[in-house]
Design an enzyme around this catalytic site. Structure first.
Site, PDB file in Angstrom:
ATOM      1  N   THR A 263      63.279  33.377 -57.027  1.00 27.40           N
ATOM      2  CA  THR A 263      62.317  34.469 -56.877  1.00 27.40           C
ATOM      3  C   THR A 263      62.116  35.242 -58.172  1.00 27.40           C
ATOM      4  O   THR A 263      61.043  35.798 -58.409  1.00 27.40           O
ATOM      5  CB  THR A 263      62.769  35.426 -55.751  1.00 27.40           C
TER       6      THR A 263
ATOM      7  N   LYS B  30      66.912  40.322 -52.752  1.00 28.41           N
ATOM      8  CA  LYS B  30      66.518  39.587 -53.966  1.00 28.41           C
ATOM      9  C   LYS B  30      65.080  39.905 -54.351  1.00 28.41           C
ATOM     10  O   LYS B  30      64.708  39.807 -55.530  1.00 28.41           O
ATOM     11  CB  LYS B  30      66.744  38.093 -53.772  1.00 28.41           C
TER      12      LYS B  30
ATOM     13  N   GLU C 296      56.936  41.945 -49.948  1.00 30.22           N
ATOM     14  CA  GLU C 296      58.032  42.478 -49.143  1.00 30.22           C
ATOM     15  C   GLU C 296      58.969  43.382 -49.932  1.00 30.22           C
ATOM     16  O   GLU C 296      59.541  44.329 -49.404  1.00 30.22           O
ATOM     17  CB  GLU C 296      58.835  41.340 -48.515  1.00 30.22           C
TER      18      GLU C 296
END
Length: 340
Positions: A250, A193, A283
């Site tokens: 997100t 995601k 990330e």
């Protein structure tokens, strides 16, 4: 009351430490910086990561790893994916008792294409300190968790009893925890995601609107599911908290560092400039590289991931990548996945 060591004193590690402390556990929060740990112990704050949040008294900061994990039953790993192996290697040299390792990190390792639970298990092969590995994932911004706003997450492990033990450890009236037996799906959903959030931020930086965001999120979820199923995940997992739920939060929130990084790239800043300004790990960048490699290896079609990879690592202009995505050959929307 359990003894829990939280390894990683950033925003997410601190927020989860607050959840555990609210449940009356003995919480040891480990970090590398003496100044930060001194602030945690003396002022009960961690202002760099969670400004204006007062920490409960039953959170104690440590810089000595051996002291932090002494006599604990559970170790919660909240460090970047690139630091997982080194951290686990350090842990097994100081642990004197078997522990359950719960990780709350989200990513895939480039090169090996391992999930985080696989990395932990691999590093513990020659030791006897690992009882179980549990993953905690779902739509959960540290800023809101630390304010005790209602949050739901998922825990997963190869052993149902380990998942249920983690569920009991974390769950309270503000932090609701579900279990899910699909460890692969929970980890893949949480990792991938971040890629889609980067693209949503990037398109926003280009000045594109809600139609584009909806398209990226919907087709991004199809990509995540496609790769997850190929790896052995249950497709239904991606309609849950660690799939759709985490994707929504997100891709749409101002708290999302992946969205913010993508937005800056869409505005014309270079990857190096963005990473320097962010000051925190993004990330999704590292995961984009790993997922793109894995998709090619498994012959899984992931056009959004491929487009982002081209922008991040091949110097393609974001607008050119967007136009190439829209110009792809016509497709049928509904895809079939082998469920049984």
């Amino acid at each position: 009351m359990a003894k829990v060591a939280v390894i990683g004193a950033g925003s997410w590690g601190t927020a989860l430490a607050i959840v555990l402390a609210d449940n009356q556990h003995d919480v040891r929060l480990w970090g590398r910086r003496e100044e930060q740990i001194k602030e945690i112990n003396e002022q009960k704050t961690n202002k760099k990561y969670l400004p204006d949040i007062k920490l409960p008294d039953n959170i104690t900061g440590y810089t000595n790893l051996e002291e932090a994990v002494s006599q604990v039953e559970t170790v919660l790993l909240v460090v970047p994916t690139k630091a997982i192996r080194e951290t686990v290697q350090q842990l097994i040299t100081v642990l004197k008792q078997p522990v359950t390792m719960v990780h709350a990190s989200k990513g895939i390792e480039p090169g090996s294409h391992k999930r985080i639970s696989e990395m932990i298990e691999e590093e513990c092969l020659q030791s006897h300190q690992l009882k179980d590995v549990v993953v905690l994932s779902g739509p959960s911004h540290a800023e809101e968790v630390s304010l005790r706003q209602p949050t739901t997450v998922t825990v997963s492990s190869k052993k149902q009893e380990a998942s249920e033990a983690a569920q009991d450890l974390f769950m309270n009236q503000h932090f609701r925890v579900y279990t899910n037996q699909d460890l692969i799906g929970v980890e893949i959903g949480g990792a991938l995601k971040n890629i889609i959030a980067l693209v949503c931020g990037l398109t926003s930086g280009l000045g594109l609107g809600d139609n584009t965001k909806a398209a990226i999120m919907t087709r991004g979820l199809a990509e995540i599911t496609r790769l997850g199923v190929k790896l052995g995940a249950d497709p239904l997992t991606f309609a849950g908290l660690s799939g759709l739920g985490d994707l929504i939060v997100t891709c749409t929130s101002v708290h999302s560092r992946n969205w913010r990084a993508g937005h800056m790239i869409g505005k014309g800043q270079s990857l190096d400039e963005v990473l320097e300004k962010m000051g925190m790990v993004v990330e999704g960048i590292r995961t984009t590289k790993a997922a793109h490699e894995l998709a090619q290896e498994l012959n899984v079609e992931m056009p959004i991931t491929a487009a982002l990879h081209a922008v991040l690592f091949d110097g393609i202009h974001p607008r050119d990548a967007a136009e190439e995505l829209m110009g792809r050959v016509r497709k049928h929307e509904v895809e079939e996945f082998q469920i049984y």
